[in-house]
Design a protein around this motif. Structure first.
Motif: not given
Length: 314
Positions: A140, A155-157, A234-235, A258, A301
């Motif tokens: 992250t 990417y995002t989470a 993380d998701t 996020s 994501g």
């Protein structure tokens, strides 16, 4: 996944075929990953669809000469965080959606990839020391890490809680005082759990017992076994754990906070970071990016604009 014998001719255009994932079913996957190698005799069912990635001469020309000469990028990875990065059933091959994405990035840059398993908390230091050219491990992006290294968003989470099916210990993420919670060492979830525990104590309640594990797979197994009441991850990791444990787990509440994942690159190597960002952008534009995320079931994501050292809110 190590591929040797690269002809390092800058600008050459060649077709690449990369593994887009090996999806093993059931808890056996977690046992295999935790072992870090070896054959447990149960490889499960695997699918290995392919994606063709063609080297891009303009992108390849952005790569610093030292990497052109080497013909590859050495990548530090904590291969214990499915579905982002983990070991296939052979105990030797690193797979996952982050792995597939970066293999495709390297393909665009006309480079091979040499994946080196490492503890999560040694990935960034490995990049800083020159042991790894890149760190790729669901890292992250935050301000503290941006002070140490370059990071390319891709990417995002968020963070997601999960527990045993039916939530037998009645865990409430917003009031987990007195509960036992599992997290992976050195992740942002450690600080999250500690802050919640401190609030419990400040309110005159029992604190949270926080069990830190070197590998996320061990944290997940501790919830399945009942040793711990819940876990934070993380998701995509939490969602994958629920699917792969055959109904033994369920998520709690919604994801929160996020933030983008980043490819980790040495602070002095901005040219390589820019080349990696441009390669991610090319994968988004030609559809390879979305195909890989869809194959792994983590398309929620997806981002549209990769960036070097993006602004993030703590």
């Amino acid at each position: 996944m190590t591929i040797a014998g690269h002809p390092a001719a800058a600008g050459a255009r060649r077709s690449r075929i990369y593994r887009m994932g090996a999806l093993a079913a059931g808890l056996a996957l977690f046992a295999t990953a935790c072992g870090g190698g070896g054959d447990d005799g149960d490889a499960g069912q695997e699918t290995t669809p392919k994606v063709e990635v063609e080297a891009d001469a303009e992108l390849a020309a952005m790569v610093p000469q030292e990497y052109r000469d080497a013909g590859k990028l050495v990548i530090g990875v904590n291969a214990e965080y499915p579905p982002g990065e983990f070991m296939e059933a052979d105990g030797k091959t690193v797979t996952g959606f982050n792995v597939d994405l970066f293999d495709a990035v390297a393909g665009k840059l006309d480079l091979e990839t040499d994946w080196k398993p490492s503890p999560f908390d040694a990935v960034i230091t490995g990049v800083q020391s020159g042991k790894f050219d890149v760190g790729m491990s669901s890292v992250t992006i935050n301000d503290e890490r941006l002070e140490q290294v370059n990071m390319v968003s891709y990417y995002t989470a968020g963070t997601q809680w999960f527990t045993q099916k039916g939530n037998p210990q009645s865990v409430d993420p917003d009031n987990a005082c007195g509960k036992r919670v599992a997290v992976q060492k050195a992740t942002i979830q450690v600080q999250d759990a500690k802050a919640r525990s401190e609030k419990c104590v400040a309110d005159g309640k029992a604190g949270i017992t926080i069990e830190q594990y070197q590998e996320q797979t061990h944290a997940t197994e501790s919830v399945v076994s009942g040793k711990n009441d819940a876990a934070l991850a993380d998701t995509p990791v939490a969602g994958y754990a629920v699917k792969q444990t055959g109904g033994k787990l369920e998520t709690l509440g919604e994801q929160y906070e996020s933030a983008p994942y980043g490819a980790v690159i040495n602070k002095d190597d901005t040219e390589l970071a820019e080349a990696v960002a441009a390669a991610y952008t090319s994968l988004i534009e030609d559809g390879t990016y979305s195909s890989i995320l869809e194959e792994w079931g983590v398309e929620a994501g997806a981002i549209t604009e990769p960036a070097v050292n993006p602004d993030v809110d703590e």
